[in-house]
Design an enzyme around this catalytic site. Sequence first.
Site, PDB file in Angstrom:
ATOM      1  N   LYS A   1      10.759   1.885 -10.002  1.00 13.37           N
ATOM      2  CA  LYS A   1      10.458   2.041  -8.585  1.00 13.37           C
ATOM      3  C   LYS A   1      10.498   0.649  -7.990  1.00 13.37           C
ATOM      4  CE  LYS A   1       7.380   4.411  -5.402  1.00 13.37           C
ATOM      5  NZ  LYS A   1       7.173   3.394  -4.380  1.00 13.37           N
TER       6      LYS A   1
ATOM      7  N   LYS B   1       2.823   5.129 -10.943  1.00 12.26           N
ATOM      8  CA  LYS B   1       2.492   3.824 -10.362  1.00 12.26           C
ATOM      9  C   LYS B   1       1.996   2.851 -11.433  1.00 12.26           C
ATOM     10  CE  LYS B   1       2.303   2.829  -6.361  1.00 12.26           C
ATOM     11  NZ  LYS B   1       1.965   3.162  -4.998  1.00 12.26           N
TER      12      LYS B   1
ATOM     13  N   CYS C   1     -12.152 -39.666  -3.914  1.00 16.41           N
ATOM     14  CA  CYS C   1     -11.584 -39.040  -5.106  1.00 16.41           C
ATOM     15  C   CYS C   1     -12.709 -38.381  -5.930  1.00 16.41           C
ATOM     16  CB  CYS C   1     -10.868 -40.088  -5.948  1.00 16.41           C
ATOM     17  SG  CYS C   1     -10.391 -39.462  -7.576  1.00 16.41           S
TER      18      CYS C   1
HETATM   19  S1  IVH Z   1      14.062   8.253  -4.717  1.00 14.79           S
HETATM   20  C1  IVH Z   1      13.343  11.767  -1.917  1.00 14.79           C
HETATM   21  N1  IVH Z   1      14.182   6.242  -6.370  1.00 14.79           N
HETATM   22  O1  IVH Z   1       9.878   4.622  -3.094  1.00 14.79           O
HETATM   23  C2  IVH Z   1      13.396  10.746  -2.981  1.00 14.79           C
HETATM   24  N2  IVH Z   1      12.874   5.996  -4.407  1.00 14.79           N
HETATM   25  O2  IVH Z   1       7.396   5.962  -2.403  1.00 14.79           O
HETATM   26  C3  IVH Z   1      12.892   9.430  -2.543  1.00 14.79           C
HETATM   27  N3  IVH Z   1      11.825   3.790  -4.179  1.00 14.79           N
HETATM   28  O3  IVH Z   1      10.967   5.869  -0.019  1.00 14.79           O
HETATM   29  C4  IVH Z   1      13.583   8.266  -3.032  1.00 14.79           C
HETATM   30  N4  IVH Z   1      12.621   2.937  -6.033  1.00 14.79           N
HETATM   31  O4  IVH Z   1      11.779   3.551  -0.755  1.00 14.79           O
HETATM   32  C5  IVH Z   1      13.684   6.701  -5.217  1.00 14.79           C
HETATM   33  N5  IVH Z   1      14.392   4.520  -7.929  1.00 14.79           N
HETATM   34  C6  IVH Z   1      13.900   4.982  -6.770  1.00 14.79           C
HETATM   35  C7  IVH Z   1      13.075   4.200  -5.942  1.00 14.79           C
HETATM   36  C8  IVH Z   1      12.580   4.751  -4.770  1.00 14.79           C
HETATM   37  C9  IVH Z   1      11.884   2.713  -4.956  1.00 14.79           C
HETATM   38  C10 IVH Z   1      11.048   3.875  -2.927  1.00 14.79           C
HETATM   39  C11 IVH Z   1      11.780   4.499  -1.783  1.00 14.79           C
HETATM   40  C12 IVH Z   1      10.940   5.671  -1.387  1.00 14.79           C
HETATM   41  C13 IVH Z   1       9.591   5.231  -1.866  1.00 14.79           C
HETATM   42  C14 IVH Z   1       8.651   6.385  -2.038  1.00 14.79           C
END
Ligand code: IVH
Length: 696
Positions: free
Chosen positions: A120, A325, A419
């Site tokens: 992510k 997360k 100092c």
């Molecule tokens: S998929 C409908 N893939 O995370 C599917 N999102 O918290 C949504 N994000 O808005 C997106 N890495 O900005 C997807 N590998 C990834 C991601 C990703 C970061 C972000 C994205 C999304 C947010 C959601």
Amino acid sequence: MSDAPPITVLADQAAYAEAVQLAVDASAAYYGDGTSSLDDDAYDRLVRGIAAYEQAHPDQVLPHSPTGKVAGGAVVGDVPHTVPMLSLDNVFSAEQLADWAASLERRLGRPVTAFSVEPKLDGLAISARYRAGRLTQLVTRGDGVAGEDVSHAIGTIVGLPGRLAEPVTVEIRGEVMMTTEQFEQACAKRTAHDGTTFANPRSAAAGTLRAQDRPYVCELTFFGYAALPSPGDESDLAVRLRELPHSQIMAWVAEQGVRTTAETPVAGIVATSLEQVRERIEQIAAARPELAFGIDGIVIKCDLAEDQAQAGFSSRAPRWATAYKLPATEKITKLVAVEWNTGRTGVIAPRAVLEPVELDGSVVTYATLHNVADITRRGLMLGDSVVVYKAGDVIPRVEAPVVHLRTGDEQPIAFPQVCPTCGDAIDTSQERWRCVRGRACRAIASISYAVGRDQLDIAGLADNRIQQMLDAGLITDFADLFYLTREQLLALERMGEVSTDNLLAAIEHAKSQPLSRVFCALGVRGTGRSMSRRIARHFGTMEAIRAAGAEAIQAVEGIGPEKAPVVVAELAELSDLIDKLVAAGVTMTEPGATPSTSGGEQADAAEAAAALPLAGMSVVVTGAMTGPLETLSRNQMNELIERAGGKASSSVSARTSLLVAGDKAGSKRAKAETLGVRILTPEEFAELVALVPTPA
Ligand code: IVH
């Protein structure tokens, strides 16, 4: 995998209303300029608390509550999205992940065929619209239904080409972010411009994406994570994008010249069991500290289009995907005190004492506070709630006070008048304050460093002994050690004949240390062990180093326009000390170094370097050495690697050519195995480099 963090418990309707307002404000700031009054963990806890309260009191739900809304209800922008840009639901533990998978199974009436597991990315979602292969428009996520047009950023985003390989019409979605390197460059540019920096890579990317009239340009990076056809498009490509598994769509995206995570150590993979999903989560989490960009979790998606279609969507997020997360790398804590310490080179640096907070796997109690000007610029006060940022090996640093959390009890930070070590005056003419006595102020620290194992390696010189010699007026710096007589040493208390002779022999031996170690012993600001080796190899002799100006010094890898003049100034300051070393007969050349002089010699040198056993290789050492290498310190191993033509590095990445794994090798070995990096035992490695001459 970690347990779920607790939620914020809301006692009554008033606490609920207050929590909703706090979350709405935080969300607006986060999606607005990338700043926020709450760190990610606190925001997640708060929203879960709000959701729990609403479940128990459905009659009291406020219309502006952030639950069930994309981007927490923050509205920005006026360009409608073709298909809504949704959020992801979160899980925080292995149990919650299993619950999510079980609920999917119930919905499908069968197991999920395959999962895609990918990082992510911690940036901002963006939609890149390509028409006939050309990038025509960039739109932020906004509230998910409509976003802001940021097409002005086209051309400044690495990984998002102006033209695709095929002349197709398609929308690529992904994350815009700054790599650590881009973030550092952006901070340097901003500091040069107005003396401020960005708080973290994410807010730097948010600010940069929106900025239209900055006098300087900061580079961004894009990683794609989805490709969509336009609604109603029935072309071959559109049909394929609706039917192919996610993993194959991502392979196609990469073929079009768009950056994906495929080329990183945390590439997306397909997993066919929950066990495999968990394994990949562990691997990605383990790789996080060494990544060149920020991630805040792992996204798990159904890979097949039919699984996705059957799972469907809730109002704000797909049911076919979830985000696992990872703990935040940025948190809010209290600034308890500021300590001032004089370093080895006389620089007086402030250090923040914090209420302990867990960040990226360790408890942080102290953090860097650059300098006085920086404290003033940020308007920090004692007792402030401050944002603390730490990622990977980076030293934790205090970013900014959270002004609206002030209670009125905050106190100004007192700057030292003298100092803190010797009480002498402070030279405040530069941003970094320095004791007027410079190195002499902390002579004991600089001498102790110079005689250390990885520098001159003079055994038998403990700090109390150095202090004794300083007090007796026998030495003022480490060069004076080379002029000590037997009589002088014998006259010192607790100094017998044997210790005296041993010490004199160790000092004599130190004269034959190579230039790289002698240079390192000088303790020039901004140069550690590996930089000293690079400088010594580049110039070959101390004479050449001293003759070099700032421009010539910049030819050394890793020395930029900021560091170069500091090195030159430091060498001028150390001039008397270096003269004393030269006169004492200390080695001033680097064995095996082939300084770049004439063209012909350069070619010879390049040829010789290419013939070395580790030429062009990046080598990492881990675990305890055995066999012929058993007695070598880590620094000596690094010296050996570099003499053999290789580059010594401390972390394993996709660019690592070789890992030397000794006894009890741990996570680095595991990571090398994951990445398919070649692994040698210390004995095998010794054989590989056996032909390299060792200096006397
Ligand atoms: S998929 C409908 N893939 O995370 C599917 N999102 O918290 C949504 N994000 O808005 C997106 N890495 O900005 C997807 N590998 C990834 C991601 C990703 C970061 C972000 C994205 C999304 C947010 C959601």
